[in-house]
Every structure is written in structure tokens, then in C-alpha cells.
Design a protein around this motif. Structure first.
Motif, PDB file in Angstrom:
ATOM      1  N   ALA A 145       0.840  -1.193   0.000  1.00 53.26           N
ATOM      2  CA  ALA A 145       0.000   0.000   0.000  1.00 53.26           C
ATOM      3  C   ALA A 145       0.879   1.247   0.000  1.00 53.26           C
ATOM      4  CB  ALA A 145      -0.903  -0.008   1.227  1.00 53.26           C
ATOM      5  N   ALA A 146       0.510   2.214  -0.820  1.00 55.38           N
ATOM      6  CA  ALA A 146       1.280   3.452  -0.920  1.00 55.38           C
ATOM      7  C   ALA A 146       0.984   4.354   0.272  1.00 55.38           C
ATOM      8  CB  ALA A 146       0.927   4.161  -2.214  1.00 55.38           C
ATOM      9  N   LEU A 147       2.013   5.009   0.757  1.00 53.98           N
ATOM     10  CA  LEU A 147       1.849   5.967   1.841  1.00 53.98           C
ATOM     11  C   LEU A 147       1.318   7.282   1.281  1.00 53.98           C
ATOM     12  CD1 LEU A 147       5.216   5.458   3.771  1.00 53.98           C
ATOM     13  CD2 LEU A 147       2.982   4.479   4.309  1.00 53.98           C
ATOM     14  N   THR A 148       0.503   7.968   2.076  1.00 59.20           N
ATOM     15  CA  THR A 148       0.034   9.297   1.688  1.00 59.20           C
ATOM     16  C   THR A 148       1.163  10.296   1.922  1.00 59.20           C
ATOM     17  OG1 THR A 148      -0.781   9.868   3.887  1.00 59.20           O
ATOM     18  CG2 THR A 148      -2.325   8.723   2.406  1.00 59.20           C
ATOM     19  N   ASP A 149       1.015  11.491   1.353  1.00 60.21           N
ATOM     20  CA  ASP A 149       2.008  12.538   1.576  1.00 60.21           C
ATOM     21  C   ASP A 149       2.150  12.852   3.064  1.00 60.21           C
ATOM     22  OD1 ASP A 149       2.590  12.785  -1.121  1.00 60.21           O
ATOM     23  OD2 ASP A 149       1.284  14.516  -1.416  1.00 60.21           O
ATOM     24  N   ALA A 150       1.022  12.908   3.758  1.00 63.01           N
ATOM     25  CA  ALA A 150       1.041  13.223   5.189  1.00 63.01           C
ATOM     26  C   ALA A 150       1.775  12.138   5.986  1.00 63.01           C
ATOM     27  CB  ALA A 150      -0.376  13.405   5.710  1.00 63.01           C
ATOM     28  N   GLU A 151       1.547  10.873   5.635  1.00 63.83           N
ATOM     29  CA  GLU A 151       2.238   9.773   6.317  1.00 63.83           C
ATOM     30  C   GLU A 151       3.741   9.843   6.062  1.00 63.83           C
ATOM     31  OE1 GLU A 151      -1.466   6.580   6.078  1.00 63.83           O
ATOM     32  OE2 GLU A 151       0.025   6.625   4.480  1.00 63.83           O
ATOM     33  N   MET A 152       4.122  10.151   4.822  1.00 66.34           N
ATOM     34  CA  MET A 152       5.545  10.259   4.501  1.00 66.34           C
ATOM     35  C   MET A 152       6.193  11.425   5.239  1.00 66.34           C
ATOM     36  SD  MET A 152       5.865   9.209   0.477  1.00 66.34           S
ATOM     37  CE  MET A 152       4.444  10.086  -0.150  1.00 66.34           C
ATOM     38  N   LYS A 153       5.488  12.559   5.333  1.00 66.45           N
ATOM     39  CA  LYS A 153       6.031  13.710   6.068  1.00 66.45           C
ATOM     40  C   LYS A 153       6.248  13.349   7.538  1.00 66.45           C
ATOM     41  CE  LYS A 153       4.244  17.446   3.235  1.00 66.45           C
ATOM     42  NZ  LYS A 153       3.308  18.573   3.150  1.00 66.45           N
ATOM     43  N   CYS A 154       5.261  12.692   8.131  1.00 70.12           N
ATOM     44  CA  CYS A 154       5.372  12.313   9.545  1.00 70.12           C
ATOM     45  C   CYS A 154       6.526  11.341   9.763  1.00 70.12           C
ATOM     46  CB  CYS A 154       4.068  11.707  10.047  1.00 70.12           C
ATOM     47  SG  CYS A 154       2.731  12.902  10.254  1.00 70.12           S
ATOM     48  N   LEU A 155       6.653  10.323   8.923  1.00 69.06           N
ATOM     49  CA  LEU A 155       7.745   9.358   9.061  1.00 69.06           C
ATOM     50  C   LEU A 155       9.106  10.028   8.861  1.00 69.06           C
ATOM     51  CD1 LEU A 155       6.532   6.063   7.348  1.00 69.06           C
ATOM     52  CD2 LEU A 155       6.950   6.462   9.772  1.00 69.06           C
ATOM     53  N   THR A 156       9.181  10.955   7.910  1.00 63.29           N
ATOM     54  CA  THR A 156      10.441  11.667   7.677  1.00 63.29           C
ATOM     55  C   THR A 156      10.822  12.465   8.911  1.00 63.29           C
ATOM     56  OG1 THR A 156      10.036  11.792   5.303  1.00 63.29           O
ATOM     57  CG2 THR A 156      11.596  13.372   6.220  1.00 63.29           C
ATOM     58  N   MET A 157       9.866  13.115   9.519  1.00 64.58           N
ATOM     59  CA  MET A 157      10.140  13.897  10.719  1.00 64.58           C
ATOM     60  C   MET A 157      10.558  13.006  11.886  1.00 64.58           C
ATOM     61  SD  MET A 157       7.315  16.890  10.621  1.00 64.58           S
ATOM     62  CE  MET A 157       7.243  18.029   9.254  1.00 64.58           C
ATOM     63  N   VAL A 158       9.936  11.835  12.006  1.00 67.29           N
ATOM     64  CA  VAL A 158      10.352  10.874  13.040  1.00 67.29           C
ATOM     65  C   VAL A 158      11.797  10.454  12.789  1.00 67.29           C
ATOM     66  CG1 VAL A 158      10.004   8.517  13.910  1.00 67.29           C
ATOM     67  CG2 VAL A 158       8.044  10.036  13.593  1.00 67.29           C
ATOM     68  N   GLU A 180      14.054  12.146  11.471  1.00 69.98           N
ATOM     69  CA  GLU A 180      14.914  13.284  11.806  1.00 69.98           C
ATOM     70  C   GLU A 180      14.996  13.515  13.316  1.00 69.98           C
ATOM     71  OE1 GLU A 180      12.904  16.280   9.553  1.00 69.98           O
ATOM     72  OE2 GLU A 180      14.038  15.840   7.731  1.00 69.98           O
ATOM     73  N   GLY A 181      14.284  12.700  14.086  1.00 73.51           N
ATOM     74  CA  GLY A 181      14.342  12.799  15.543  1.00 73.51           C
ATOM     75  C   GLY A 181      13.286  13.683  16.171  1.00 73.51           C
ATOM     76  N   LYS A 182      12.318  14.106  15.396  1.00 72.69           N
ATOM     77  CA  LYS A 182      11.267  14.963  15.945  1.00 72.69           C
ATOM     78  C   LYS A 182      10.261  14.132  16.739  1.00 72.69           C
ATOM     79  CE  LYS A 182      11.652  18.589  12.498  1.00 72.69           C
ATOM     80  NZ  LYS A 182      12.921  18.152  11.964  1.00 72.69           N
ATOM     81  N   ARG A 183       9.757  14.738  17.811  1.00 74.08           N
ATOM     82  CA  ARG A 183       8.732  14.099  18.640  1.00 74.08           C
ATOM     83  C   ARG A 183       7.358  14.376  18.041  1.00 74.08           C
ATOM     84  NH1 ARG A 183       8.891  17.022  23.719  1.00 74.08           N
ATOM     85  NH2 ARG A 183       9.443  18.694  22.312  1.00 74.08           N
ATOM     86  N   VAL A 184       6.371  13.617  18.474  1.00 71.84           N
ATOM     87  CA  VAL A 184       5.011  13.777  17.966  1.00 71.84           C
ATOM     88  C   VAL A 184       4.534  15.219  18.142  1.00 71.84           C
ATOM     89  CG1 VAL A 184       2.586  13.116  18.307  1.00 71.84           C
ATOM     90  CG2 VAL A 184       4.350  11.366  18.183  1.00 71.84           C
ATOM     91  N   LEU A 185       4.783  15.821  19.290  1.00 71.36           N
ATOM     92  CA  LEU A 185       4.327  17.198  19.514  1.00 71.36           C
ATOM     93  C   LEU A 185       5.033  18.180  18.588  1.00 71.36           C
ATOM     94  CD1 LEU A 185       3.877  17.281  23.394  1.00 71.36           C
ATOM     95  CD2 LEU A 185       2.115  17.122  21.620  1.00 71.36           C
ATOM     96  N   ASP A 186       6.294  17.926  18.264  1.00 69.26           N
ATOM     97  CA  ASP A 186       7.000  18.761  17.291  1.00 69.26           C
ATOM     98  C   ASP A 186       6.319  18.661  15.927  1.00 69.26           C
ATOM     99  OD1 ASP A 186       8.996  19.337  19.214  1.00 69.26           O
ATOM    100  OD2 ASP A 186      10.178  17.594  18.600  1.00 69.26           O
ATOM    101  N   ILE A 187       5.983  17.440  15.540  1.00 69.51           N
ATOM    102  CA  ILE A 187       5.323  17.208  14.251  1.00 69.51           C
ATOM    103  C   ILE A 187       3.965  17.894  14.227  1.00 69.51           C
ATOM    104  CG2 ILE A 187       4.406  15.432  12.691  1.00 69.51           C
ATOM    105  CD1 ILE A 187       6.587  13.530  13.888  1.00 69.51           C
ATOM    106  N   CYS A 188       3.237  17.812  15.324  1.00 74.86           N
ATOM    107  CA  CYS A 188       1.929  18.483  15.433  1.00 74.86           C
ATOM    108  C   CYS A 188       2.079  19.979  15.152  1.00 74.86           C
ATOM    109  CB  CYS A 188       1.342  18.312  16.826  1.00 74.86           C
ATOM    110  SG  CYS A 188       0.870  16.644  17.259  1.00 74.86           S
ATOM    111  N   ASN A 189       3.052  20.585  15.792  1.00 78.15           N
ATOM    112  CA  ASN A 189       3.255  22.023  15.634  1.00 78.15           C
ATOM    113  C   ASN A 189       3.693  22.387  14.217  1.00 78.15           C
ATOM    114  OD1 ASN A 189       2.571  22.636  18.299  1.00 78.15           O
ATOM    115  ND2 ASN A 189       4.648  22.257  19.003  1.00 78.15           N
ATOM    116  N   LEU A 190       4.552  21.584  13.625  1.00 82.14           N
ATOM    117  CA  LEU A 190       5.042  21.874  12.280  1.00 82.14           C
ATOM    118  C   LEU A 190       3.972  21.676  11.206  1.00 82.14           C
ATOM    119  CD1 LEU A 190       8.570  20.297  12.610  1.00 82.14           C
ATOM    120  CD2 LEU A 190       8.078  22.710  12.163  1.00 82.14           C
TER     121      LEU A 190
END
Length: 87
Positions: free
Chosen positions: A16-29, A31-41
Motif C-alpha cells: 500500500a502506498a503511503l500518503t504525503d502526510a504519512e511520509m512527512k510524519c515518518l520523515t520527521m520521526v 529526523e528525531g522529531k517528537r510527535v508534539l514537534d510534528i503536530c506544531n510543524l
């Protein structure tokens, strides 16, 4: 509140292909970003980010978040050479 991308086109399994949003979130993870960092970004709620990450894990057939990041990198679905900052 941001638009809900969680229900559109949800399929699961390793092909199954990942959505753009899923790919952005995984990329941020990756890079070491926490969930709350991702929420804010991405201007998403914590529930939305957690759901996007869980959906990505399921689509990749991953056992956990680290495994999902690894699989997405190995399959070329995320690339740390590109910025994860929203445009």
C-alpha cells in the motif's frame, strides 16, 4: 483545525502506498522529531499525527515506528535528503 486526511484511501499491507502526510510524519520521526514537534510543524492534532504514523506502520507491515521508518527508507518512500518542513 486542519483537514482530516485519515479516512481517504486507507488500504493496508506492504504494497500500500503511503500518503504525503504519512511520509512527512515518518520523515520527521527519522529526523528525531517528537510527535508534539510534528503536530506544531504540520498544524495537526496529536491524535491525527499518531493516526498517520499508525496507518503508515500498518501499510508497511511494520512492527513499530522505528521499523516503519527503516522500511520506508529502504523502499524509497521517504528520503532524508529532502526537507520535511511544510511549504
Amino acid at each position: 483545525m486542519a483537514k482530516n486526511h485519515l479516512s481517504a484511501g486507507r488500504s493496508s499491507g506492504p504494497n500500500a502506498a503511503l500518503t504525503d502526510a504519512e511520509m512527512k510524519c515518518l520523515t520527521m520521526v527519522a529526523e528525531g522529531k517528537r510527535v508534539l514537534d510534528i503536530c506544531n510543524l504540520l498544524l495537526l492534532s496529536e491524535i491525527e499525527v499518531e493516526s498517520l504514523l499508525a496507518s503508515a506502520e500498518a501499510k508497511l507491515g511494520a512492527r513499530n515506528r522505528l521499523h516503519a521508518v527503516s522500511m520506508a527508507m529502504l523502499t524509497g518512500q521517504i528520503d532524508l535528503g529532502h526537507s520535511s518542513k511544510p511549504e
